[in-house]
Enzyme design. Structure first.
Site, mmCIF file in Angstrom:
data_model
loop_
_atom_site.group_PDB
_atom_site.id
_atom_site.type_symbol
_atom_site.label_atom_id
_atom_site.label_comp_id
_atom_site.label_asym_id
_atom_site.label_seq_id
_atom_site.Cartn_x
_atom_site.Cartn_y
_atom_site.Cartn_z
ATOM 1 N N GLY A 23 0.819 -1.212 0.000
ATOM 2 C CA GLY A 23 0.000 0.000 0.000
ATOM 3 C C GLY A 23 0.846 1.252 0.000
ATOM 4 O O GLY A 23 0.571 2.214 -0.721
ATOM 5 N N TYR A 24 1.905 1.238 0.799
ATOM 6 C CA TYR A 24 2.806 2.383 0.863
ATOM 7 C C TYR A 24 3.493 2.601 -0.481
ATOM 8 O O TYR A 24 3.579 3.733 -0.975
ATOM 9 C CB TYR A 24 3.846 2.147 1.964
ATOM 10 C CG TYR A 24 4.772 3.309 2.203
ATOM 11 C CD1 TYR A 24 4.385 4.369 3.011
ATOM 12 C CD2 TYR A 24 6.047 3.336 1.647
ATOM 13 C CE1 TYR A 24 5.236 5.443 3.250
ATOM 14 C CE2 TYR A 24 6.910 4.397 1.879
ATOM 15 C CZ TYR A 24 6.496 5.449 2.673
ATOM 16 O OH TYR A 24 7.348 6.503 2.896
ATOM 17 N N ALA A 25 3.978 1.515 -1.084
ATOM 18 C CA ALA A 25 4.642 1.639 -2.381
ATOM 19 C C ALA A 25 3.686 2.182 -3.439
ATOM 20 O O ALA A 25 4.052 3.055 -4.241
ATOM 21 C CB ALA A 25 5.196 0.282 -2.819
ATOM 22 N N SER A 48 1.032 4.045 -2.939
ATOM 23 C CA SER A 48 0.704 5.444 -2.653
ATOM 24 C C SER A 48 1.854 6.375 -3.016
ATOM 25 O O SER A 48 1.635 7.480 -3.526
ATOM 26 C CB SER A 48 0.340 5.610 -1.179
ATOM 27 O OG SER A 48 1.455 5.424 -0.329
#
Length: 256
Positions: free
Chosen positions: A160-162, A164
């Site tokens: 999810g971080y990647a 975003s």
């Protein structure tokens, strides 16, 4: 205007998200040192008496703090309405607020994905649109996103971080394409591996920490203070011809 004077932010008002600690706090202090008054917002920021407020005021600049959970869309819109009423002119927007949740992709639940995307991507777009439209109408403004090495790489156990942070790189260019000709500079800073809360788990893992440190040509983890100068630069007239750029501040990681 002399080169040194072109870095001055005297008389400007800067809104810095995620400013309570770490990179965001260092950005806020750097902007204040360059002359800007600061509006700060974080999910758990004290509205009065915070450490960042005290440091900004010690520099002779004003500080107004707000608390807002960017994973709550209604709360975000309430904050936007309030801050625009309190500050009709916001010259600088620093989109630094973010979160990271770690879980292998095959086990990464919807709840983790949704929260990270809401805070790191959706809230950033909404805030930039709502603050930025006023900059466009005035014909002047500076916007800086906090991107990541994972704007360029996939990472491990943080899908999810990647996703975003990949979106942040694209949004930076998308906004710049539309607003560069209207007096608004939109750029991003991509931190490398920095000594912050987000990297605590990595730094506490001896194997991962040694592997990461071994790849950084500068030979050290970055510090939040490493971002004061680049932020001031991108928010100043010295960077007036920079649009849609993601500036790496990574100790040389991406060049390795």
């Amino acid at each position: 205007m002399s080169v040194l004077n072109s870095f001055s932010l005297e008389g400007k008002t800067a809104l810095v998200t995620g400013c309570k600690r770490g990179i965001g706090k260092a950005m806020a202090i750097g902007l204040a040192e360059a002359g800007a008054n600061i509006i700060g917002v974080s999910a758990s920021l004290e509205t009065s008496g915070s450490a960042v407020e005290q440091e900004v005021k010690a520099l002779g600049k004003t500080f107004k703090g707000y608390a807002c959970d960017f994973s709550d869309r209604k709360a975000l819109y309430r904050f936007i309405s309030e801050v625009k009423q309190d500050f009709p002119v916001i010259d600088i927007l620093i989109n630094n607020a973010g979160t990271i949740l770690r879980k292998p992709a095959a086990e990464h639940p919807d709840e983790m994905w949704d929260k990270v995307i809401e805070v790191n991507q959706n809230a950033q777009f909404i805030l930039t649109r709502e603050i930025g439209k006023d900059m466009v109408n005035r014909g002047a403004g500076k916007i800086v996103f906090t991107a990541s090495l994972l704007t360029f790489q996939g990472g491990i156990t943080v899908p999810g971080y990647a996703a975003s942070k990949g979106a942040i790189g694209q949004m930076t260019m998308a906004f710049a394409n539309e607003w560069a000709g209207k007096g608004v500079n939109v750029n991003a800073i991509a931190p490398g591996y920095i000594e912050t809360d987000n990297t605590e788990a990595l730094r506490n893992d001896p194997e991962r920490s040694a592997s990461i440190l071994g790849r950084i040509p500068a030979g050290r983890w970055g510090k939040p203070e490493d971002f004061a100068g680049p932020t001031v630069f991108l928010c100043s007239e010295a960077a007036s011809y920079m649009h849609g750029t993601t500036m790496l501040v990574d100790g040389g990681w991406m060049g390795r």
